[in-house]
Enzyme design. Structure first.
Site, PDB file in Angstrom:
ATOM      1  N   ASP A  35      -1.441   1.380  -3.768  1.00 51.05           N
ATOM      2  CA  ASP A  35      -2.163   0.305  -4.445  1.00 51.05           C
ATOM      3  C   ASP A  35      -3.523   0.772  -4.956  1.00 51.05           C
ATOM      4  O   ASP A  35      -4.324  -0.034  -5.422  1.00 51.05           O
ATOM      5  CB  ASP A  35      -2.311  -0.916  -3.540  1.00 51.05           C
ATOM      6  N   SER A  58       0.825  -1.210   0.000  1.00 49.03           N
ATOM      7  CA  SER A  58       0.000   0.000   0.000  1.00 49.03           C
ATOM      8  C   SER A  58       0.857   1.257   0.000  1.00 49.03           C
ATOM      9  O   SER A  58       1.586   1.515  -0.954  1.00 49.03           O
ATOM     10  CB  SER A  58      -0.966  -0.034   1.185  1.00 49.03           C
ATOM     11  N   ASP A 111      -3.451   6.294  -3.214  1.00 45.29           N
ATOM     12  CA  ASP A 111      -2.326   5.705  -2.498  1.00 45.29           C
ATOM     13  C   ASP A 111      -1.641   4.676  -3.388  1.00 45.29           C
ATOM     14  O   ASP A 111      -2.007   4.498  -4.557  1.00 45.29           O
ATOM     15  CB  ASP A 111      -2.764   5.126  -1.153  1.00 45.29           C
ATOM     16  N   ASP A 170      -6.304   1.762  -3.750  1.00 40.14           N
ATOM     17  CA  ASP A 170      -7.616   1.390  -3.213  1.00 40.14           C
ATOM     18  C   ASP A 170      -8.229   2.522  -2.396  1.00 40.14           C
ATOM     19  O   ASP A 170      -9.389   2.452  -2.001  1.00 40.14           O
ATOM     20  CB  ASP A 170      -7.550   0.095  -2.392  1.00 40.14           C
TER      21      ASP A 170
END
Length: 454
Positions: free
Chosen positions: A245, A99, A243, A247
């Site tokens: 990743d 992340s 961010d 999500d």
């Protein structure tokens, strides 16, 4: 390698430094343990742009295939794209990402078929126990015929699914600056936005897991400075930051001012309720703004308050049949997306809402941003329980004040509230405070901090 899984396996995922804390050998064991615990006969995997991600992902696939499981690799993807594949294909899944963590980290977010989360209470502790038992000897040999490992591109299908949930075809033209932070938003945004009436100004779309420009964590104000500046320079209608990743999404208005995730939660909740005939349950965690349950009720819905954390939100989404859920951390969950979180779908809702009227974003969100909030303030303490007890003693018994311990300690009065929660992984207490006006919020915040910091 000698691995300390107590430092590697977190509440909701696996996350640590590569290769110091884990490597491809360990990833292969995780693959084998994952399929044994979930009972899956086929799985899907994906990974982000970190240098270590392809190798870790393939090692996990080898471990799974050795147990007789067929693996579909979707390759480079955002975490919500992996959730899409898990939901659309009905497969358990594993996403390789850390992340917003720095470049040397990597991790695994795991789910059962239909994007159902795998956390400590839903299989992750059993996976950890198996991996620990196999570290020295390796996974036991399986009698099953080895499974296949095949590749499949899901980006177009993922994009089409999202765009089928929000109609952007008739919005007015908008100019939007998107900061992908060298993360997976740079991979997904061009396809999702293609053909829409949007003038896209891309920032840091080059996939680079070393994050050369700034950390891919838009909740840290330092990481949206470039976006704020660019929105003003471009005279854009809004800015969006993802961010690492992709999500989570964070929004700034036409002035470059941050829009609180609570305001975005309220805006999207109103839209989802309208789409469902003014009925439905909306989940919010206990540190989102008072404005969220207010807006939900005003639009005919039923607000449900939960603990902080995606496992609690997703569990409540499933049991209550909620249509939407939002958190202060810019995670947004949708019933039409298998109860999973997707920042991209939330971003599309914001674009549709803004483009469906003539006003500015700041004017649009003003109706959803009604109170003064402190944001999350972390304090390092020697004794979390002792400090919480001191706060409870200070406010307990006061007239017109209520206390609850759903998650940490929440103290609520007529015109303000604050919550203090202990971190699960660090010696920290996290304070969030809100009031009907700024002076009251500052007073309440400072009183609480004085007790916390003792």
């Amino acid at each position: 390698m000698t691995a300390d899984l107590s430092q590697l396996v977190k509440a909701y995922d696996v996350r640590g430094v590569v290769p110091d804390q884990w490597d491809e050998t360990l990833a292969e064991l995780f693959g084998a343990a994952f399929v044994q615990v979930t009972g899956a006969d086929a799985i899907v995997t994906g990974h982000d742009m970190r240098p270590s991600s392809p190798g870790l992902s393939r090692a996990f696939a080898r471990g799974a295939a050795a147990r007789g499981v067929d693996v579909t690799e979707i390759g480079l993807c955002s975490t919500d794209q992996l959730y899409y594949a898990s939901g659309a294909f009905g497969l358990a899944g594993a996403m390789f990402t850390a992340s917003h963590n720095p470049a040397q980290y990597n991790g695994i977010k795991m789910c059962r078929a239909g994007a159902a989360p795998v956390g400590q209470d839903t299989g992750l502790s059993e996976i950890r126990e198996l991996v620990e038992s196999w570290i020295d000897s390796g996974a036991p040999t399986s009698d099953a015929t080895p499974g296949t490992i095949t590749q499949r591109d899901t980006l177009e299908d993922y994009s089409a699914h999202l765009r089928g949930l929000v109609d952007l075809t008739s919005i007015r033209p908008l100019k939007v600056v998107v900061d992908a932070g060298n993360g997976m938003g740079g991979h997904t945004v061009p396809t999702v936005f293609a053909g829409l009436p949007l003038a896209l100004v891309p920032m840091y779309f080059e996939l680079d897991g070393t994050f050369p420009n700034h950390e891919a964590n838009p909740l840290d104000p330092a990481n949206i400075v470039d976006l704020q500046k660019r929105v003003r320079e471009e005279d854009a209608d809004l800015g969006i930051a993802f961010d690492g990743d992709a999500d989570r999404c964070f929004v700034v208005d036409e002035r470059g001012e941050p829009v609180s995730p609570s305001a975005i939660t309220a805006l999207v909740a109103a839209r989802e309720l309208a789409r469902n005939g003014g009925k439905g349950t909306v989940i919010h965690n206990l540190i989102t703004s008072w404005s969220v349950p207010e807006v939900v009720r005003e639009n005919g819905g039923t607000p449900v308050r939960t603990r902080v954390g995606h496992s609690f939100i997703k569990a409540e989404m499933a049991t209550s049949g909620a249509i939407f859920g939002g958190e202060h951390s810019a995670h947004y969950y949708f019933k039409d997306f298998w109860n999973a979180d997707t920042g991209m779908l939330a971003a599309l809702h914001v674009l549709a809402a803004l483009g469906g009227q003539e006003g500015t974003l700041s004017a649009l969100v003003a109706q959803y941003d009604r109170y003064a909030g402190s944001g999350e303030i972390n304090s390092t303490v020697d004794d979390q329980a002792g400090r919480l007890a001191a706060i409870k003693a200070a406010y307990e018994g006061r007239e017109d004040i209520t206390l609850d311990e759903l998650d940490g300690l929440t103290v609520t009065a007529t015109d303000w509230w604050f919550n203090v929660r202990p971190s699960n992984t660090e010696p920290l207490l996290r304070l969030n405070a809100e009031a009907r006006d700024e002076p009251t919020m500052v007073k309440v915040r400072d009183e609480a901090l004085a007790i916390i910091r003792g």
